[in-house]
Design a protein around this motif. Structure first.
Motif, PDB file in Angstrom:
ATOM      1  N   VAL A   6      -5.969 -14.107   1.951  1.00  0.00           N
ATOM      2  CA  VAL A   6      -5.726 -12.749   1.471  1.00  0.00           C
ATOM      3  C   VAL A   6      -4.888 -12.042   2.531  1.00  0.00           C
ATOM      4  CG1 VAL A   6      -6.767 -10.542   0.825  1.00  0.00           C
ATOM      5  CG2 VAL A   6      -7.885 -12.685   0.182  1.00  0.00           C
ATOM      6  N   VAL A   7      -3.856 -11.334   2.100  1.00  0.00           N
ATOM      7  CA  VAL A   7      -2.962 -10.657   3.041  1.00  0.00           C
ATOM      8  C   VAL A   7      -2.874  -9.179   2.683  1.00  0.00           C
ATOM      9  CG1 VAL A   7      -0.652 -10.579   4.056  1.00  0.00           C
ATOM     10  CG2 VAL A   7      -1.622 -12.775   3.354  1.00  0.00           C
ATOM     11  N   ILE A   8      -2.926  -8.333   3.694  1.00  0.00           N
ATOM     12  CA  ILE A   8      -2.743  -6.883   3.529  1.00  0.00           C
ATOM     13  C   ILE A   8      -1.354  -6.530   4.036  1.00  0.00           C
ATOM     14  CG2 ILE A   8      -3.588  -4.586   4.153  1.00  0.00           C
ATOM     15  CD1 ILE A   8      -6.344  -5.848   4.572  1.00  0.00           C
ATOM     16  N   TRP A   9      -0.586  -5.836   3.175  1.00  0.00           N
ATOM     17  CA  TRP A   9       0.797  -5.480   3.483  1.00  0.00           C
ATOM     18  C   TRP A   9       0.942  -3.958   3.541  1.00  0.00           C
ATOM     19  CZ3 TRP A   9       3.671  -9.955   3.971  1.00  0.00           C
ATOM     20  CH2 TRP A   9       3.187 -11.093   3.310  1.00  0.00           C
ATOM     21  N   LYS A  10       1.736  -3.484   4.464  1.00  0.00           N
ATOM     22  CA  LYS A  10       2.077  -2.061   4.498  1.00  0.00           C
ATOM     23  C   LYS A  10       3.060  -1.768   3.371  1.00  0.00           C
ATOM     24  CE  LYS A  10       1.617   2.011   6.236  1.00  0.00           C
ATOM     25  NZ  LYS A  10       0.288   2.656   6.168  1.00  0.00           N
ATOM     26  N   TYR A  11       2.799  -0.691   2.629  1.00  0.00           N
ATOM     27  CA  TYR A  11       3.683  -0.311   1.526  1.00  0.00           C
ATOM     28  C   TYR A  11       4.446   0.964   1.915  1.00  0.00           C
ATOM     29  CZ  TYR A  11       5.270   1.338  -2.999  1.00  0.00           C
ATOM     30  OH  TYR A  11       6.057   1.785  -4.030  1.00  0.00           O
ATOM     31  N   PRO A  12       5.757   1.054   1.629  1.00  0.00           N
ATOM     32  CA  PRO A  12       6.560   0.115   0.832  1.00  0.00           C
ATOM     33  C   PRO A  12       7.317  -0.931   1.656  1.00  0.00           C
ATOM     34  CG  PRO A  12       7.783   2.131   1.150  1.00  0.00           C
ATOM     35  CD  PRO A  12       6.465   2.327   1.860  1.00  0.00           C
ATOM     36  N   ALA A  13       7.111  -0.961   2.968  1.00  0.00           N
ATOM     37  CA  ALA A  13       7.890  -1.867   3.813  1.00  0.00           C
ATOM     38  C   ALA A  13       7.559  -3.334   3.567  1.00  0.00           C
ATOM     39  CB  ALA A  13       7.656  -1.525   5.285  1.00  0.00           C
ATOM     40  N   LEU A  14       6.327  -3.605   3.066  1.00  0.00           N
ATOM     41  CA  LEU A  14       5.833  -4.965   2.858  1.00  0.00           C
ATOM     42  C   LEU A  14       5.835  -5.772   4.160  1.00  0.00           C
ATOM     43  CD1 LEU A  14       7.282  -5.981  -0.644  1.00  0.00           C
ATOM     44  CD2 LEU A  14       5.070  -4.969  -0.071  1.00  0.00           C
ATOM     45  N   THR A  15       5.463  -5.104   5.252  1.00  0.00           N
ATOM     46  CA  THR A  15       5.238  -5.784   6.520  1.00  0.00           C
ATOM     47  C   THR A  15       3.767  -6.168   6.615  1.00  0.00           C
ATOM     48  OG1 THR A  15       4.923  -3.630   7.586  1.00  0.00           O
ATOM     49  CG2 THR A  15       7.115  -4.639   7.737  1.00  0.00           C
ATOM     50  N   ARG A  16       3.495  -7.336   7.170  1.00  0.00           N
ATOM     51  CA  ARG A  16       2.132  -7.856   7.224  1.00  0.00           C
ATOM     52  C   ARG A  16       1.279  -7.061   8.211  1.00  0.00           C
ATOM     53  NH1 ARG A  16       0.061 -13.788   6.687  1.00  0.00           N
ATOM     54  NH2 ARG A  16       2.072 -13.985   5.661  1.00  0.00           N
ATOM     55  N   VAL A  17       0.112  -6.590   7.719  1.00  0.00           N
ATOM     56  CA  VAL A  17      -0.821  -5.835   8.545  1.00  0.00           C
ATOM     57  C   VAL A  17      -1.992  -6.705   8.984  1.00  0.00           C
ATOM     58  CG1 VAL A  17      -2.417  -3.868   8.592  1.00  0.00           C
ATOM     59  CG2 VAL A  17      -0.212  -3.660   7.422  1.00  0.00           C
ATOM     60  N   ALA A  18      -2.533  -7.503   8.060  1.00  0.00           N
ATOM     61  CA  ALA A  18      -3.702  -8.333   8.372  1.00  0.00           C
ATOM     62  C   ALA A  18      -3.749  -9.528   7.434  1.00  0.00           C
ATOM     63  CB  ALA A  18      -4.985  -7.522   8.256  1.00  0.00           C
ATOM     64  N   GLU A  19      -4.362 -10.603   7.910  1.00  0.00           N
ATOM     65  CA  GLU A  19      -4.598 -11.797   7.114  1.00  0.00           C
ATOM     66  C   GLU A  19      -6.082 -12.112   7.138  1.00  0.00           C
ATOM     67  OE1 GLU A  19      -3.148 -16.464   6.735  1.00  0.00           O
ATOM     68  OE2 GLU A  19      -2.604 -15.279   8.501  1.00  0.00           O
ATOM     69  N   LEU A  20      -6.677 -12.268   5.965  1.00  0.00           N
ATOM     70  CA  LEU A  20      -8.105 -12.545   5.842  1.00  0.00           C
ATOM     71  C   LEU A  20      -8.296 -14.007   5.473  1.00  0.00           C
ATOM     72  CD1 LEU A  20      -9.138  -9.376   3.780  1.00  0.00           C
ATOM     73  CD2 LEU A  20      -8.689  -9.570   6.218  1.00  0.00           C
ATOM     74  N   LYS A  21      -8.873 -14.766   6.374  1.00  0.00           N
ATOM     75  CA  LYS A  21      -9.082 -16.201   6.170  1.00  0.00           C
ATOM     76  C   LYS A  21     -10.560 -16.509   6.063  1.00  0.00           C
ATOM     77  CE  LYS A  21      -4.962 -17.798   8.665  1.00  0.00           C
ATOM     78  NZ  LYS A  21      -4.486 -18.667   9.772  1.00  0.00           N
ATOM     79  N   GLY A  22     -10.888 -17.539   5.308  1.00  0.00           N
ATOM     80  CA  GLY A  22     -12.274 -17.951   5.157  1.00  0.00           C
ATOM     81  C   GLY A  22     -12.487 -18.860   3.968  1.00  0.00           C
ATOM     82  N   HIS A  23     -11.767 -18.595   2.871  1.00  0.00           N
ATOM     83  CA  HIS A  23     -11.887 -19.446   1.686  1.00  0.00           C
ATOM     84  C   HIS A  23     -11.281 -20.818   1.955  1.00  0.00           C
ATOM     85  CE1 HIS A  23     -13.665 -16.695  -1.159  1.00  0.00           C
ATOM     86  NE2 HIS A  23     -12.774 -15.763  -0.872  1.00  0.00           N
ATOM     87  N   GLU A  24     -11.900 -21.840   1.370  1.00  0.00           N
ATOM     88  CA  GLU A  24     -11.453 -23.213   1.555  1.00  0.00           C
ATOM     89  C   GLU A  24     -10.706 -23.760   0.348  1.00  0.00           C
ATOM     90  OE1 GLU A  24     -14.916 -25.415   2.586  1.00  0.00           O
ATOM     91  OE2 GLU A  24     -15.192 -24.377   4.504  1.00  0.00           O
TER      92      GLU A  24
END
Length: 279
Positions: A206-224
């Protein structure tokens, strides 16, 4: 809750506003309405000729999309519930989303198309106001911006992998981003004015992006395995995800309190540290 037959399976779900009723699209071409608190099926809506792959509510109108490519409007208040059919997609309608103001319906299909339909007027015909063919893969992920009217985000499947932001009024693509991964679900987070995307192959994240720039803010890892869908809690603080690894994960991702939010953003801006889902 059980379906009418053990051979039937659930293809789509959608909560009615208020959370009392749940719509279920099934493999036997029907839409079932359930009273969740009493755990009883209220009614079964039959009109499609193939499985119901997508659902979206607009007040008392429930819209369903099927494998046939047809989109049906149902007025759940009346016995003769099927009130209109929208035709445009040539393959399964795998994504449906009404805009927050109820003016527009967005649909995405396995034909790689995104349609925008106006709210149906009584006695009138309904033609799409926009049809976009930029995606090179199936479009399941759709999200309307809640603070900017007429702005739609769409996400493409494995052959496409792009998030595209559209202006419905002008018909233009505002921005486009290659995420390098299949996009299964999108949502806008109003607390920070950001966009959240769920992914399958190849990153299952899962990725969180700043809008409207669509720059990456955070990445949520855990699902396999691939993340199939995501949803935001009513207070807009927590993301819930479900994946092919048969787990549901809750991510505390956004502060609700404006004071805490300001302090948290200040800390992050100085330290540049984002610890998984704590933001």
């Amino acid at each position: 809750m059980r379906l009418a037959s053990e051979e039937d399976y659930i293809c789509s779900l959608s909560w009615a506003k208020g959370g009392n009723y749940l719509a279920i699209g099934t493999s036997d071409c029907k839409v079932q309405l359930w009273d969740v608190y009493n755990r009883t099926r209220v009614r079964s809506l039959a009109s499609h000729t193939s499985r119901v792959a997508s659902l979206s509510w607009n007040d008392h109108v429930l819209t369903s999309g099927s494998r046939s490519g047809h989109i049906h409007h149902h007025d759940v208040r009346v016995a003769d519930h099927h009130i209109f059919t929208l035709t445009g997609h040539s393959q399964e309608v795998c994504g449906l989303k009404w805009s927050p103001d109820g003016r527009y319906l967005a649909s995405g299909g396995n034909d790689n198309l995104v349609y925008v339909w106006p709210r149906m007027q009584e006695g009138g015909t309904t033609n799409s106001v926009q049809c976009w063919s930029d995606h090179q893969g199936a479009v399941k992920a759709l999200a309307w911006c809640p603070w900017q009217s007429g702005i739609l985000a769409s996400g493409g499947g494995t052959s496409d992998r792009h998030i595209r932001i559209w202006n419905v009024n002008s018909g233009s693509c505002i921005s486009s981003l290659d995420t390098q991964s299949q996009i299964s679900s999108l949502l806008f987070s109003p607390n920070y004015k950001e966009l959240v995307s769920a992914h399958g192959y190849a990153h299952n994240n899962v990725v969180i992006w700043k809008y409207p720039a669509l720059t990456r803010v955070a990445e949520l890892k855990g699902h396999e395995d691939r993340v199939l869908s995501l949803i935001l809690s009513p207070d807009c603080s927590t993301i819930a995800t479900i994946a092919g690894d048969e787990t549901i994960r809750m991510w505390k991702s956004f502060e609700v309190d404006p004071v805490k939010k300001a302090k948290e953003r200040l800390v992050k801006s100085t330290s540049s540290v984002i610890h998984q889902s704590i933001r």
